[in-house]
Design an enzyme around this catalytic site. Sequence first.
Site, mmCIF file in Angstrom:
data_model
loop_
_atom_site.group_PDB
_atom_site.id
_atom_site.type_symbol
_atom_site.label_atom_id
_atom_site.label_comp_id
_atom_site.label_asym_id
_atom_site.label_seq_id
_atom_site.Cartn_x
_atom_site.Cartn_y
_atom_site.Cartn_z
ATOM 1 N N GLU A 1 0.876 -1.170 0.000
ATOM 2 C CA GLU A 1 0.000 0.000 0.000
ATOM 3 C C GLU A 1 0.911 1.217 0.000
ATOM 4 O OE1 GLU A 1 -2.385 2.411 3.252
ATOM 5 O OE2 GLU A 1 -2.991 0.307 3.194
ATOM 6 N N CYS B 1 -3.454 7.116 5.479
ATOM 7 C CA CYS B 1 -3.352 6.780 4.053
ATOM 8 C C CYS B 1 -4.628 7.117 3.306
ATOM 9 C CB CYS B 1 -3.005 5.304 3.878
ATOM 10 S SG CYS B 1 -3.973 4.191 4.903
#
Length: 501
Positions: A260, A297
């Site tokens: 990620e 994020c």
Amino acid sequence: MLNGKHLIAGKWVEGDATFKSYPAHGDAHEFSVGTPAHVDTAVQAAEEAFWSFGYSTRAERAVLLNAIADEIESRSDEITIIGTSETGLPEARLQGERGRTTSQLRLFASHIEQGDYLDRRHDEALPDRKPLPRPDLRMIQRPIGPVAVFGASNFPLAFSTAGGDTAAALAAGCPVVVKGHSAHPGTGEIVAQAVDVALKKLAMHPGIFSLIQGGKRDVGQSLVQHPLIKAVGFTGSLAGGRALFDLCAQRLEPIPFFGELGSVNPMFLLPAAVSARGEAIAKGWAGSLTIGAGQFCTNPGIAVIIDSPEADAFVEAVQKALAPIDAQTMLTNGIAQAYRAGRDRIAAVNGVQELLISTCDLRNATPSLIATTGKEWLVNEVLSEEVFGPLGLVIRVADFDEMMKVAKSLEGQLTCTLHLDADDSAQGRALLPTLERKAGRVLANGFPTGVEVADSMVHGGPFPASTNFGATSVGTLSIRRFLRPVCYQGIPSELLPEDFS
């Protein structure tokens, strides 16, 4: 409470060198520096453990996951004290993240006991079929082997030592070797202590879990390139993730890299919604943008809005909501420095206007708000780069057609958000196909910083949001990253894995 050592296959191991933590407040601590030799010992033990753990029952693994959750909870005060010291995050955030970490473990325990994730299939033999008979075919998902997990800087618990990647891998039956993040080594060690105690109480193979702290690039490189590692889970920067991804691909046996990496999580504000509740959306965005100093994020870094008097009012409301927010402590000096550099890089682009200028002193940062036009966005790739921190970019587009062009220009995202009312349905319907191609999660009338740990959650997306668009790192579907389908043809029932019964 802290010994500063690595946990390798049930033993606390020192190294020849040490490094010091850099806490936001409180005392620094010394920790051993990991080496490729530590990696090899841990991975060899993980491979040995796989021959029992990979063939353990779902009930046995569920007991382990719940036991780890119990041990983490029994260390709640220790975790909060060291976690707040190392990261500067408030106590409430650490307590909430600890609860999320243990709930993930318990959710996976429940999930594997139900057995649906195995995707069991059976095509019975057809011995009399013409022109050729069909053999008996059974398919099931099986664990892949030892997994490497890299701890995240921004989530010292939920995405680190015993976070989502580790929980999913253990649930699948895969031993785990964790490369701890140097931003919070003390937090990582205490969580590793919890895992160690759980394994010993259950008399399970010590190679099921190891934690290696610190180390240079050679440690991470040796971990992802070790021939016994079968997959890698990573949460971090685009540059770091890309480097590890390339190492995985260059192996003699390439392995999947579930990284990620980065996302700006754009929001698209449609006219009726802005007219009816622009101020409320502005306040909500300001809150989501600055929660945790913007170090999520899923931080919604971009708002795309059609130029109008209502857009003027929206921008003014955002400025008003952001202005009184005090400086917040960022996770590390490096992250704070990168935030300053990213803010300056965006502000230097032609056609950009700074609406709220951030101050940033060492690890402390205040919000930034910058505006540009759709025309400038479409010709300046710099504007699409993630700035990790509380920076908001308003893109004022000329009309809906230009809004569509902005949407189609996006790289892969973790999330895309629509703010719309009933009168915006036609435009929302037109945007949705593009947004679902760009993101793993599409929201309406919300903010993406809350990532629910649930069966339906997708936390991933097309590159560079993640390196594998078919996977998620949050939710029960994430277990599929560490499984592979195996077909058993004509195998006697007494030889089949117990999960078939």
